[in-house]
Scaffold this motif. Structure first.
Motif, PDB file in Angstrom:
ATOM      1  N   PRO A  17      -4.265   0.916  -2.574  1.00 19.09           N
ATOM      2  CA  PRO A  17      -4.199  -0.297  -1.756  1.00 19.09           C
ATOM      3  C   PRO A  17      -3.137  -1.287  -2.255  1.00 19.09           C
ATOM      4  O   PRO A  17      -2.738  -1.249  -3.421  1.00 19.09           O
ATOM      5  N   ALA A  18      -2.717  -2.162  -1.360  1.00 21.12           N
ATOM      6  CA  ALA A  18      -1.772  -3.215  -1.729  1.00 21.12           C
ATOM      7  C   ALA A  18      -2.443  -4.143  -2.729  1.00 21.12           C
ATOM      8  O   ALA A  18      -3.649  -4.364  -2.673  1.00 21.12           O
ATOM      9  N   GLU A  50       0.849  -1.190   0.000  1.00 20.64           N
ATOM     10  CA  GLU A  50       0.000   0.000   0.000  1.00 20.64           C
ATOM     11  C   GLU A  50       0.885   1.240   0.000  1.00 20.64           C
ATOM     12  O   GLU A  50       1.937   1.267   0.629  1.00 20.64           O
ATOM     13  N   VAL A  80      -4.860   6.948  -1.162  1.00 21.52           N
ATOM     14  CA  VAL A  80      -4.162   5.731  -0.766  1.00 21.52           C
ATOM     15  C   VAL A  80      -4.397   4.673  -1.830  1.00 21.52           C
ATOM     16  O   VAL A  80      -5.540   4.367  -2.177  1.00 21.52           O
TER      17      VAL A  80
END
Length: 99
Positions: A73-74, A58, A71
């Motif tokens: 995300p992973a 992330e 952000v």
């Protein structure tokens, strides 16, 4: 080179029916996709390369035009890593056979 061109090349070199070659190529690709997507398992083809699953952590990114932070995300993604012998052949270097 497209999938259709690969199928035609295999048909020309082997003399196997086009329908059979198409089915085989489709099955090969399905197995690789299944291995990477569902099982998260790498696929190693000796002398050619590896289809591997890589993971991106992330991270925080910025949208400069809107001055906002988002952000990301992973996530996992597929990657191809060519074999050393394949890379050497592309460079025109002499390679000793591994097998």
């Amino acid at each position: 080179m497209t999938k259709a061109e690969i199928v035609n090349e295999i048909v020309t070199k082997t003399g196997v029916a086009k329908r059979d070659v198409t089915t085989t190529v489709e099955a090969f690709m399905d197995i690789i996709k299944s291995s990477l997507l569902e099982q998260k398992e790498n696929v190693y083809l000796r002398g050619f390369g590896s289809f591997i699953v890589k993971h991106r952590a992330e991270k925080t990114a910025r949208n400069i035009s809107k001055n906002t932070t988002i952000v990301i995300p992973a996530h996992d993604f597929p990657a191809f890593k060519p074999a050393k012998s394949f890379v050497a052949k592309m460079k025109g270097e002499e390679v000793e056979d591994e097998d």
